[in-house]
Write a protein that holds these residues in place. Structure first.
Motif, PDB file in Angstrom:
ATOM      1  N   MET A 139       0.885  -1.233   0.203  1.00  0.00           N
ATOM      2  CA  MET A 139      -0.034   0.014   0.030  1.00  0.00           C
ATOM      3  C   MET A 139       0.981   1.359   0.087  1.00  0.00           C
ATOM      4  SD  MET A 139      -3.482  -0.224   2.092  1.00  0.00           S
ATOM      5  CE  MET A 139      -3.004  -0.548   3.544  1.00  0.00           C
ATOM      6  N   LYS A 140       0.462   2.253  -0.697  1.00  0.00           N
ATOM      7  CA  LYS A 140       1.405   3.507  -1.070  1.00  0.00           C
ATOM      8  C   LYS A 140       0.926   4.461   0.178  1.00  0.00           C
ATOM      9  CE  LYS A 140      -1.391   5.437  -4.700  1.00  0.00           C
ATOM     10  NZ  LYS A 140      -1.643   4.803  -5.636  1.00  0.00           N
ATOM     11  N   THR A 141       1.869   5.261   0.478  1.00  0.00           N
ATOM     12  CA  THR A 141       1.571   6.397   1.584  1.00  0.00           C
ATOM     13  C   THR A 141       0.906   7.458   0.858  1.00  0.00           C
ATOM     14  OG1 THR A 141       3.517   5.532   2.939  1.00  0.00           O
ATOM     15  CG2 THR A 141       2.593   7.873   3.269  1.00  0.00           C
ATOM     16  N   LEU A 142      -0.065   8.117   1.451  1.00  0.00           N
ATOM     17  CA  LEU A 142      -0.968   9.230   0.802  1.00  0.00           C
ATOM     18  C   LEU A 142      -0.667  10.182   1.597  1.00  0.00           C
ATOM     19  CD1 LEU A 142      -4.492   7.274   0.921  1.00  0.00           C
ATOM     20  CD2 LEU A 142      -3.197   7.809  -1.167  1.00  0.00           C
ATOM     21  N   LYS A 143      -0.699  11.384   0.875  1.00  0.00           N
ATOM     22  CA  LYS A 143      -0.741  12.782   1.509  1.00  0.00           C
ATOM     23  C   LYS A 143      -1.934  13.095   1.344  1.00  0.00           C
ATOM     24  CE  LYS A 143       2.323  14.895  -0.640  1.00  0.00           C
ATOM     25  NZ  LYS A 143       2.821  15.825  -1.690  1.00  0.00           N
ATOM     26  N   VAL A 144      -2.675  13.283   2.920  1.00  0.00           N
ATOM     27  CA  VAL A 144      -4.148  13.775   2.879  1.00  0.00           C
ATOM     28  C   VAL A 144      -4.118  15.086   3.576  1.00  0.00           C
ATOM     29  CG1 VAL A 144      -6.077  13.091   4.264  1.00  0.00           C
ATOM     30  CG2 VAL A 144      -4.347  11.040   3.582  1.00  0.00           C
ATOM     31  N   GLY A 173     -11.557  26.160   4.982  1.00  0.00           N
ATOM     32  CA  GLY A 173     -11.613  26.243   3.526  1.00  0.00           C
ATOM     33  C   GLY A 173     -10.665  27.334   2.824  1.00  0.00           C
ATOM     34  N   GLU A 174     -10.495  28.384   3.647  1.00  0.00           N
ATOM     35  CA  GLU A 174      -9.664  29.547   3.195  1.00  0.00           C
ATOM     36  C   GLU A 174      -8.065  29.310   3.288  1.00  0.00           C
ATOM     37  OE1 GLU A 174      -9.840  33.597   5.397  1.00  0.00           O
ATOM     38  OE2 GLU A 174     -11.629  33.858   3.804  1.00  0.00           O
ATOM     39  N   GLU A 175      -7.825  28.664   4.526  1.00  0.00           N
ATOM     40  CA  GLU A 175      -6.540  28.207   5.180  1.00  0.00           C
ATOM     41  C   GLU A 175      -6.120  27.023   3.863  1.00  0.00           C
ATOM     42  OE1 GLU A 175      -4.652  25.920   8.733  1.00  0.00           O
ATOM     43  OE2 GLU A 175      -5.838  27.454   9.330  1.00  0.00           O
ATOM     44  N   ALA A 176      -7.125  26.070   3.718  1.00  0.00           N
ATOM     45  CA  ALA A 176      -6.787  24.935   2.659  1.00  0.00           C
ATOM     46  C   ALA A 176      -6.231  25.535   1.223  1.00  0.00           C
ATOM     47  CB  ALA A 176      -7.958  24.179   2.562  1.00  0.00           C
ATOM     48  N   LEU A 177      -7.191  26.715   0.812  1.00  0.00           N
ATOM     49  CA  LEU A 177      -7.004  27.161  -0.602  1.00  0.00           C
ATOM     50  C   LEU A 177      -5.650  28.035  -0.749  1.00  0.00           C
ATOM     51  CD1 LEU A 177     -10.551  28.679  -1.105  1.00  0.00           C
ATOM     52  CD2 LEU A 177      -9.349  26.812  -2.520  1.00  0.00           C
ATOM     53  N   LYS A 178      -5.225  28.436   0.590  1.00  0.00           N
ATOM     54  CA  LYS A 178      -3.611  29.035   0.480  1.00  0.00           C
ATOM     55  C   LYS A 178      -2.785  27.891   0.342  1.00  0.00           C
ATOM     56  CE  LYS A 178      -4.513  33.366   3.070  1.00  0.00           C
ATOM     57  NZ  LYS A 178      -5.451  33.200   4.113  1.00  0.00           N
ATOM     58  N   LEU A 179      -3.066  26.867   1.167  1.00  0.00           N
ATOM     59  CA  LEU A 179      -1.973  25.607   0.837  1.00  0.00           C
ATOM     60  C   LEU A 179      -2.054  25.099  -0.451  1.00  0.00           C
ATOM     61  CD1 LEU A 179      -3.048  23.499   4.104  1.00  0.00           C
ATOM     62  CD2 LEU A 179      -0.805  24.818   3.460  1.00  0.00           C
ATOM     63  N   LEU A 180      -3.084  25.025  -0.963  1.00  0.00           N
ATOM     64  CA  LEU A 180      -3.232  24.563  -2.212  1.00  0.00           C
ATOM     65  C   LEU A 180      -2.735  25.493  -3.424  1.00  0.00           C
ATOM     66  CD1 LEU A 180      -6.703  23.011  -1.981  1.00  0.00           C
ATOM     67  CD2 LEU A 180      -4.576  21.613  -2.020  1.00  0.00           C
ATOM     68  N   GLU A 181      -2.739  26.484  -3.300  1.00  0.00           N
ATOM     69  CA  GLU A 181      -2.748  27.618  -4.431  1.00  0.00           C
ATOM     70  C   GLU A 181      -1.208  27.328  -4.810  1.00  0.00           C
ATOM     71  OE1 GLU A 181      -1.952  31.899  -1.870  1.00  0.00           O
ATOM     72  OE2 GLU A 181      -3.738  31.504  -3.064  1.00  0.00           O
ATOM     73  N   LYS A 182      -0.169  27.187  -4.026  1.00  0.00           N
ATOM     74  CA  LYS A 182       1.465  26.785  -4.344  1.00  0.00           C
ATOM     75  C   LYS A 182       1.256  25.952  -5.449  1.00  0.00           C
ATOM     76  CE  LYS A 182       2.675  28.116   0.221  1.00  0.00           C
ATOM     77  NZ  LYS A 182       2.437  27.447   1.399  1.00  0.00           N
ATOM     78  N   LYS A 183       0.450  24.822  -5.381  1.00  0.00           N
ATOM     79  CA  LYS A 183       0.349  23.750  -6.414  1.00  0.00           C
ATOM     80  C   LYS A 183       1.650  22.924  -6.396  1.00  0.00           C
ATOM     81  CE  LYS A 183      -3.434  25.116  -9.237  1.00  0.00           C
ATOM     82  NZ  LYS A 183      -3.885  26.310  -8.956  1.00  0.00           N
ATOM     83  N   ASN A 203       3.267  21.001  -3.551  1.00  0.00           N
ATOM     84  CA  ASN A 203       2.977  19.828  -2.864  1.00  0.00           C
ATOM     85  C   ASN A 203       1.651  19.328  -2.461  1.00  0.00           C
ATOM     86  OD1 ASN A 203       4.113  18.009  -1.068  1.00  0.00           O
ATOM     87  ND2 ASN A 203       4.253  19.356   0.829  1.00  0.00           N
ATOM     88  N   LEU A 204       0.791  19.145  -3.515  1.00  0.00           N
ATOM     89  CA  LEU A 204      -0.389  18.707  -3.498  1.00  0.00           C
ATOM     90  C   LEU A 204      -0.946  17.468  -3.078  1.00  0.00           C
ATOM     91  CD1 LEU A 204      -1.568  20.246  -6.868  1.00  0.00           C
ATOM     92  CD2 LEU A 204      -1.858  21.169  -4.702  1.00  0.00           C
ATOM     93  N   PRO A 205      -1.676  17.419  -2.161  1.00  0.00           N
ATOM     94  CA  PRO A 205      -2.324  16.016  -1.441  1.00  0.00           C
ATOM     95  C   PRO A 205      -2.691  15.012  -2.393  1.00  0.00           C
ATOM     96  CG  PRO A 205      -4.065  17.921  -1.412  1.00  0.00           C
ATOM     97  CD  PRO A 205      -2.852  18.325  -1.886  1.00  0.00           C
ATOM     98  N   ASP A 206      -2.757  13.779  -2.050  1.00  0.00           N
ATOM     99  CA  ASP A 206      -3.283  12.854  -2.897  1.00  0.00           C
ATOM    100  C   ASP A 206      -4.812  12.800  -2.691  1.00  0.00           C
ATOM    101  OD1 ASP A 206      -0.800  11.482  -3.883  1.00  0.00           O
ATOM    102  OD2 ASP A 206      -0.582  11.063  -1.801  1.00  0.00           O
ATOM    103  N   ILE A 207      -5.438  12.956  -1.608  1.00  0.00           N
ATOM    104  CA  ILE A 207      -6.777  13.212  -1.440  1.00  0.00           C
ATOM    105  C   ILE A 207      -7.053  14.260  -0.482  1.00  0.00           C
ATOM    106  CG2 ILE A 207      -7.345  10.592  -1.740  1.00  0.00           C
ATOM    107  CD1 ILE A 207      -7.689  10.140   1.013  1.00  0.00           C
TER     108      ILE A 207
END
Length: 136
Positions: free
Chosen positions: A1-6, A38-48, A50-54
């Protein structure tokens, strides 16, 4: 099983601790990234970079609620491919239908009993760790 970034988007710190406890108690090596809303999550995701797997997303949150967050996510040409699973206490039929309409990968109700919660999280992470996920 692979390790997920969640990416866990959850404003209730007890729920965050609970998920981390489950990961530890099951000896899973998945990496949990936490966002309190959600705001904090969008800040993390905007860099694109180091995106999560799920993404595990709670619906009832301050600032941007889960459904608003989903709409923003699905409008982005890169982020829309990240499987997003709703993890909520809301069994509101309207929420359920709206989430599937926007495009979620699953809708899981948080059970009251801890043992049931452990079982659901174990199955959820097991399922996604055997999936072929799009590398963005």
């Amino acid at each position: 099983m692979k390790t997920l970034k969640v990416l866990l988007i959850e404003d209730d710190m007890i729920e965050v601790m609970k998920l981390n406890r489950v990961i530890t108690s099951l000896n899973l090596s998945h990496k949990i990234i936490e966002a309190n809303n959600g705001e904090e999550a969008l800040k993390l995701l905007e860099k694109k970079d180091n995106l999560p797997d799920i993404i595990l997303l709670d619906l009832n949150m301050p600032k941007i609620n889960g459904i608003e967050f989903l709409s923003i996510l699905k409008d982005d040409d890169t982020l829309k491919y990240i499987p997003t699973i709703i993890l909520t206490t809301s069994n509101n039929e309207r929420d359920l239908i709206e989430c599937y309409k926007i495009g979620i990968a699953g809708y899981i109700l948080k059970p009251l009993k801890y043992e049931d919660y452990v079982s659901k999280i174990e199955k959820l992470l097991s399922y996604w760790s055997i999936n072929e996920l799009k590398k963005i």
